[in-house]
Scaffold this motif. Sequence first.
Motif, short mmCIF file in Angstrom:
data_model
loop_
_atom_site.label_atom_id
_atom_site.label_comp_id
_atom_site.label_asym_id
_atom_site.label_seq_id
_atom_site.Cartn_x
_atom_site.Cartn_y
_atom_site.Cartn_z
N UNK A 251 9.21 -15.42 19.38
CA UNK A 251 9.99 -16.49 18.77
C UNK A 251 9.81 -16.58 17.26
N UNK A 252 8.90 -15.79 16.71
CA UNK A 252 8.64 -15.85 15.27
C UNK A 252 9.86 -15.33 14.50
N UNK A 253 10.33 -16.12 13.55
CA UNK A 253 11.49 -15.74 12.75
C UNK A 253 11.20 -15.82 11.25
N UNK A 254 9.94 -15.84 10.89
CA UNK A 254 9.54 -15.93 9.49
C UNK A 254 9.19 -14.52 8.99
N UNK A 255 9.91 -14.04 7.98
CA UNK A 255 9.69 -12.68 7.49
C UNK A 255 8.27 -12.46 7.02
N UNK B 299 5.50 -13.85 7.82
CA UNK B 299 4.54 -13.77 8.92
C UNK B 299 4.72 -12.47 9.71
N UNK B 300 5.96 -12.11 10.00
CA UNK B 300 6.21 -10.86 10.73
C UNK B 300 5.69 -9.66 9.96
N UNK B 301 5.97 -9.64 8.66
CA UNK B 301 5.52 -8.51 7.83
C UNK B 301 3.99 -8.46 7.78
N UNK B 302 3.37 -9.61 7.59
CA UNK B 302 1.90 -9.65 7.50
C UNK B 302 1.26 -9.15 8.79
N UNK B 303 1.81 -9.57 9.93
CA UNK B 303 1.21 -9.23 11.22
C UNK B 303 1.45 -7.78 11.62
N UNK B 304 2.56 -7.19 11.19
CA UNK B 304 2.95 -5.89 11.71
C UNK B 304 2.99 -4.75 10.69
N UNK B 305 3.14 -5.07 9.41
CA UNK B 305 3.41 -4.03 8.43
C UNK B 305 2.38 -3.95 7.30
N UNK B 306 1.86 -5.09 6.90
CA UNK B 306 1.03 -5.15 5.69
C UNK B 306 -0.23 -4.30 5.78
N UNK B 307 -0.78 -4.14 6.98
CA UNK B 307 -2.01 -3.36 7.12
C UNK B 307 -1.88 -1.95 6.59
N UNK B 308 -0.71 -1.33 6.74
CA UNK B 308 -0.49 0.03 6.24
C UNK B 308 0.32 0.06 4.95
N UNK B 309 1.35 -0.79 4.86
CA UNK B 309 2.27 -0.73 3.72
C UNK B 309 1.91 -1.71 2.60
N UNK B 310 0.82 -2.46 2.80
CA UNK B 310 0.31 -3.29 1.72
C UNK B 310 0.94 -4.67 1.62
N UNK B 311 0.21 -5.57 0.99
CA UNK B 311 0.71 -6.91 0.76
C UNK B 311 1.97 -6.85 -0.10
N UNK C 78 13.88 -9.56 15.68
CA UNK C 78 12.80 -9.55 14.69
C UNK C 78 12.87 -8.29 13.83
N UNK C 79 13.20 -7.16 14.43
CA UNK C 79 13.34 -5.92 13.65
C UNK C 79 14.50 -6.04 12.68
N UNK C 80 15.60 -6.61 13.12
CA UNK C 80 16.74 -6.81 12.23
C UNK C 80 16.37 -7.71 11.06
N UNK C 81 15.59 -8.74 11.33
CA UNK C 81 15.15 -9.65 10.27
C UNK C 81 14.30 -8.90 9.25
N UNK C 82 13.37 -8.07 9.73
CA UNK C 82 12.53 -7.29 8.82
C UNK C 82 13.36 -6.37 7.94
N UNK C 83 14.30 -5.65 8.55
CA UNK C 83 15.13 -4.72 7.79
C UNK C 83 15.96 -5.46 6.75
N UNK C 84 16.58 -6.56 7.16
CA UNK C 84 17.44 -7.32 6.25
C UNK C 84 16.67 -7.89 5.08
N UNK C 85 15.50 -8.46 5.36
CA UNK C 85 14.73 -9.09 4.29
C UNK C 85 14.08 -8.08 3.37
N UNK C 86 13.67 -6.93 3.90
CA UNK C 86 13.15 -5.87 3.02
C UNK C 86 14.21 -5.47 2.01
N UNK C 87 15.42 -5.26 2.50
CA UNK C 87 16.52 -4.86 1.63
C UNK C 87 16.81 -5.95 0.60
N UNK C 88 16.86 -7.19 1.04
CA UNK C 88 17.19 -8.30 0.15
C UNK C 88 16.13 -8.49 -0.93
#
Length: 243
Positions: A38-42, A44-56, A108-118
């Motif tokens: 249910x998480x829809x906050x970019x 939080x999603x990025x921190x939990x799933x991506x930041x460990x490898x791709x950085x803050x 959630x994946x769509x949200x990550x892609x969209x917000x990264x681009x934005x």
Amino acid sequence: MNSLLNLFAISLVALLFGAGCRPPGKPTEAEIELKPGEVRDFALLYKQNCAGCHGKDGKGNTALALANPVYMAVASDDTIRSATATGIRGSLMPAFAKNAGGTLTDEQIELLVREMRTRWAKPNDLLVASPPAYAADQPGDAKRGAAAYGIFCAGCHGPEGRGTPRGSSIVDYSYLALVSDQNLRTTIIAGRPDLGHPDWRHYAPDRAMTSQEVTDVVAWLVAQRKPNPGRPYASNETYQKSN
């Protein structure tokens, strides 16, 4: 008398609820913990799933920086979506989509892609430069790649790729075993700003690399891979005899 007291109590309760009060112990909406899907906050999603490898903030860590305008210019939404959902074969990038064994929903994946681009795409940073294509469209040639490596890469990584004070070894067997062909190409094109590694425009003072030169350098690097990287034994048979 009792009737009057009961009427007063009922009126008081109605007044409290009408004023927006909540029963004692009932959590507010903000206090209710969301289920993972249910998480829809970019952030939080990025921190939990991506930041460990791709950085803050996408600035890079053990993996390349996603907040790199050059990377955003060459990687399409479909490319980023596919890498996030199903991972990248031959690399440390895992799959995150639920239908591929991960934990993220399609939304959630769509949200990550969209917000990264934005947030991180900056087309004006490239001005009139046209980067090489994200994926190779022609086969690479390791012999030509060796020559291109000497022109564009040897100044930092050494004539044989074993590193200098300016750049690390890029022919280390373990490194080449853990990195995909596409990751090598992406790094050459987009660079690693977090490590001071330039992009395809800045390896030589007089010109940028062409797409084919990038392809050929990748072919040369791939040719340096070993079938059993990091193994200190001459063969499995030798290891078995000594243990």
